[in-house]
Design a protein around this motif. Structure first.
Motif, PDB file in Angstrom:
ATOM      1  N   LEU A 262      10.017   7.146  -0.700  1.00 41.37           N
ATOM      2  CA  LEU A 262       9.522   8.247  -1.945  1.00 41.37           C
ATOM      3  C   LEU A 262      10.318   7.397  -3.064  1.00 41.37           C
ATOM      4  N   ILE A 263      11.525   7.276  -2.886  1.00 37.80           N
ATOM      5  CA  ILE A 263      12.561   6.850  -3.950  1.00 37.80           C
ATOM      6  C   ILE A 263      12.065   5.621  -4.471  1.00 37.80           C
ATOM      7  N   ALA A 264      11.744   4.503  -3.570  1.00 37.06           N
ATOM      8  CA  ALA A 264      11.383   3.107  -3.758  1.00 37.06           C
ATOM      9  C   ALA A 264       9.892   3.126  -4.507  1.00 37.06           C
ATOM     10  N   ARG A 265       9.073   4.328  -4.485  1.00 38.49           N
ATOM     11  CA  ARG A 265       7.853   4.327  -5.104  1.00 38.49           C
ATOM     12  C   ARG A 265       8.270   5.014  -6.800  1.00 38.49           C
ATOM     13  N   GLN A 266       9.176   5.387  -7.107  1.00 42.83           N
ATOM     14  CA  GLN A 266       9.572   5.696  -8.520  1.00 42.83           C
ATOM     15  C   GLN A 266       9.691   4.582  -9.358  1.00 42.83           C
TER      16      GLN A 266
ATOM     17  N   LYS B 185       0.963  -1.302  -0.016  1.00 42.78           N
ATOM     18  CA  LYS B 185      -0.075  -0.070   0.040  1.00 42.78           C
ATOM     19  C   LYS B 185       0.735   1.400   0.052  1.00 42.78           C
ATOM     20  N   VAL B 186       2.177   1.022   0.421  1.00 41.38           N
ATOM     21  CA  VAL B 186       3.031   2.307   0.322  1.00 41.38           C
ATOM     22  C   VAL B 186       3.947   2.108  -0.580  1.00 41.38           C
ATOM     23  N   ILE B 187       4.816   0.960  -0.978  1.00 42.77           N
ATOM     24  CA  ILE B 187       5.810   0.647  -1.764  1.00 42.77           C
ATOM     25  C   ILE B 187       5.288  -0.381  -2.841  1.00 42.77           C
ATOM     26  N   PRO B 188       5.502  -0.182  -4.191  1.00 40.93           N
ATOM     27  CA  PRO B 188       5.284  -1.193  -5.037  1.00 40.93           C
ATOM     28  C   PRO B 188       5.883  -2.509  -4.800  1.00 40.93           C
ATOM     29  N   PRO B 189       5.727  -3.540  -5.122  1.00 38.27           N
ATOM     30  CA  PRO B 189       6.311  -4.844  -5.004  1.00 38.27           C
ATOM     31  C   PRO B 189       7.611  -4.775  -5.412  1.00 38.27           C
ATOM     32  N   TYR B 190       8.051  -4.214  -6.503  1.00 36.76           N
ATOM     33  CA  TYR B 190       9.549  -4.368  -6.829  1.00 36.76           C
ATOM     34  C   TYR B 190      10.487  -3.367  -5.898  1.00 36.76           C
ATOM     35  N   GLY B 191       9.838  -2.325  -5.286  1.00 35.64           N
ATOM     36  CA  GLY B 191      10.571  -1.625  -4.289  1.00 35.64           C
ATOM     37  C   GLY B 191      10.770  -2.136  -2.931  1.00 35.64           C
ATOM     38  N   ILE B 192      10.003  -3.207  -2.493  1.00 36.22           N
ATOM     39  CA  ILE B 192      10.116  -3.738  -1.184  1.00 36.22           C
ATOM     40  C   ILE B 192      11.448  -4.447  -0.760  1.00 36.22           C
ATOM     41  N   PHE B 193      12.146  -5.121  -1.783  1.00 34.49           N
ATOM     42  CA  PHE B 193      13.140  -5.754  -1.354  1.00 34.49           C
ATOM     43  C   PHE B 193      14.458  -4.756  -1.372  1.00 34.49           C
ATOM     44  N   PRO B 194      14.419  -3.786  -2.349  1.00 39.14           N
ATOM     45  CA  PRO B 194      15.539  -2.805  -2.338  1.00 39.14           C
ATOM     46  C   PRO B 194      15.791  -2.028  -1.006  1.00 39.14           C
ATOM     47  N   VAL B 195      14.423  -1.975  -0.434  1.00 37.95           N
ATOM     48  CA  VAL B 195      14.239  -0.891   0.838  1.00 37.95           C
ATOM     49  C   VAL B 195      14.727  -1.955   1.778  1.00 37.95           C
ATOM     50  N   ILE B 196      14.395  -3.023   2.281  1.00 39.66           N
ATOM     51  CA  ILE B 196      14.743  -3.768   3.155  1.00 39.66           C
ATOM     52  C   ILE B 196      16.089  -4.070   3.011  1.00 39.66           C
TER      53      ILE B 196
ATOM     54  N   SER C 256      14.445   3.431 -12.358  1.00 46.15           N
ATOM     55  CA  SER C 256      15.000   4.356 -11.366  1.00 46.15           C
ATOM     56  C   SER C 256      15.324   3.787  -9.957  1.00 46.15           C
ATOM     57  N   VAL C 257      14.283   2.936  -9.548  1.00 47.55           N
ATOM     58  CA  VAL C 257      14.589   2.451  -8.246  1.00 47.55           C
ATOM     59  C   VAL C 257      15.729   1.280  -8.204  1.00 47.55           C
ATOM     60  N   TYR C 258      15.923   0.428  -9.382  1.00 48.73           N
ATOM     61  CA  TYR C 258      17.356  -0.175  -9.451  1.00 48.73           C
ATOM     62  C   TYR C 258      18.500   0.456  -9.658  1.00 48.73           C
ATOM     63  N   GLN C 259      18.327   1.686 -10.371  1.00 49.28           N
ATOM     64  CA  GLN C 259      19.531   2.425 -10.498  1.00 49.28           C
ATOM     65  C   GLN C 259      19.782   3.100  -9.104  1.00 49.28           C
ATOM     66  N   PHE C 260      18.994   3.615  -8.474  1.00 51.04           N
ATOM     67  CA  PHE C 260      19.277   4.340  -7.154  1.00 51.04           C
ATOM     68  C   PHE C 260      19.979   3.235  -6.166  1.00 51.04           C
ATOM     69  N   PHE C 261      19.498   2.067  -5.944  1.00 55.87           N
ATOM     70  CA  PHE C 261      19.526   1.112  -5.088  1.00 55.87           C
ATOM     71  C   PHE C 261      20.870   0.188  -5.438  1.00 55.87           C
TER      72      PHE C 261
END
Length: 230
Positions: free
Chosen positions: A77-81, A10-21, A85-90
């Motif tokens: 916010l970055i993980a929601r891009q 609800k906060v982060i798209p599925p592809y952004g969960i692993f990078p953040v954690i 962009s998410v994979y580049q940042f992380f």
């Protein structure tokens, strides 16, 4: 697990969960692991005469501790891009911690902390910080590195209001100052964190290293989506 994942998506798209954690976990491993390995090794003091002239202002602990909220919010916010962009940042985030680990082990540094004698709330808070956070793992400053990432990771993004981008820059600068005035870091630590963040960010953007991260992240994303459907 499914309920937790549903809440997260609800906060982060599925592809952004692993990078953040993974970013959080790897950061903890680098910081604590290097201390366990090199804690008793000789540490170089690289503070300058200007560092020694800077005052000790414990009230800046508000910024020093409060930045964790800033980090969490902006990394989300970055993980929601968009996915690329998410994979580049992380990718940049991961590379930066690898470099930090190398410095913490190959060139461990320390600084001179002030003798605290007062009994005010701020002095007591500083004494507590010093007791739980040894004067090591200083160059480059992870506090400054992550705060700079929080700004450049949203800089120029159309979906992020300009006022918030500018606010993030202001907060990052305040974090830089807080690390100096609480005597947690010295000037070269701050510069090292900012420079490292900028270089790694460009590597993440300009090279195809992010494809490796995307391949691993994509596999984990598939697992997450499968769990959500199950």
């Amino acid at each position: 697990m499914k309920k937790i994942l549903k809440l997260l998506t609800k906060v982060i798209p599925p592809y952004g969960i692993f990078p953040v954690i993974f970013s959080f976990v790897f950061n903890c491993l680098v910081y604590s692991g290097s201390r366990m390995i090199a804690g008793n090794w000789y540490h170089y003091n690289i503070e300058s005469s200007l560092d020694r002239k800077l005052p000790f202002i414990p009230q800046f602990l508000i910024v020093y501790f409060g930045c964790y909220i800033f980090w969490a919010l902006n990394y989300i916010l970055i993980a929601r891009q968009d996915k690329k962009s998410v994979y580049q940042f992380f990718t940049a985030d991961f590379l930066s911690r690898c470099v930090c680990l190398a410095f913490f082990l190959l060139f461990p540094t320390t600084n001179t902390r002030p003798e605290i004698t007062g009994s005010s709330l701020w002095n007591q808070a500083a004494m507590w910080l010093y007791s739980v956070d040894a004067a090591d793992n200083l160059f480059p400053s992870i506090h400054c590195l992550v705060s700079w990432f929080c700004y450049i990771g949203i800089r120029g993004r159309k979906e992020i209001p300009v006022w918030y981008q500018r606010t993030s820059l202001g907060i990052a600068v305040l974090v830089f100052i807080s690390t100096l005035l609480t005597k947690q870091h010295v000037l070269i630590d701050v510069a090292g964190g900012v420079l490292l963040g900028s270089v790694c960010f460009q590597i993440g953007k300009k090279t195809r290293l992010y494809c490796i991260y995307a391949k691993i992240g994509g596999q984990i994303e598939s697992v997450i989506r499968g769990l959500l459907k199950g």
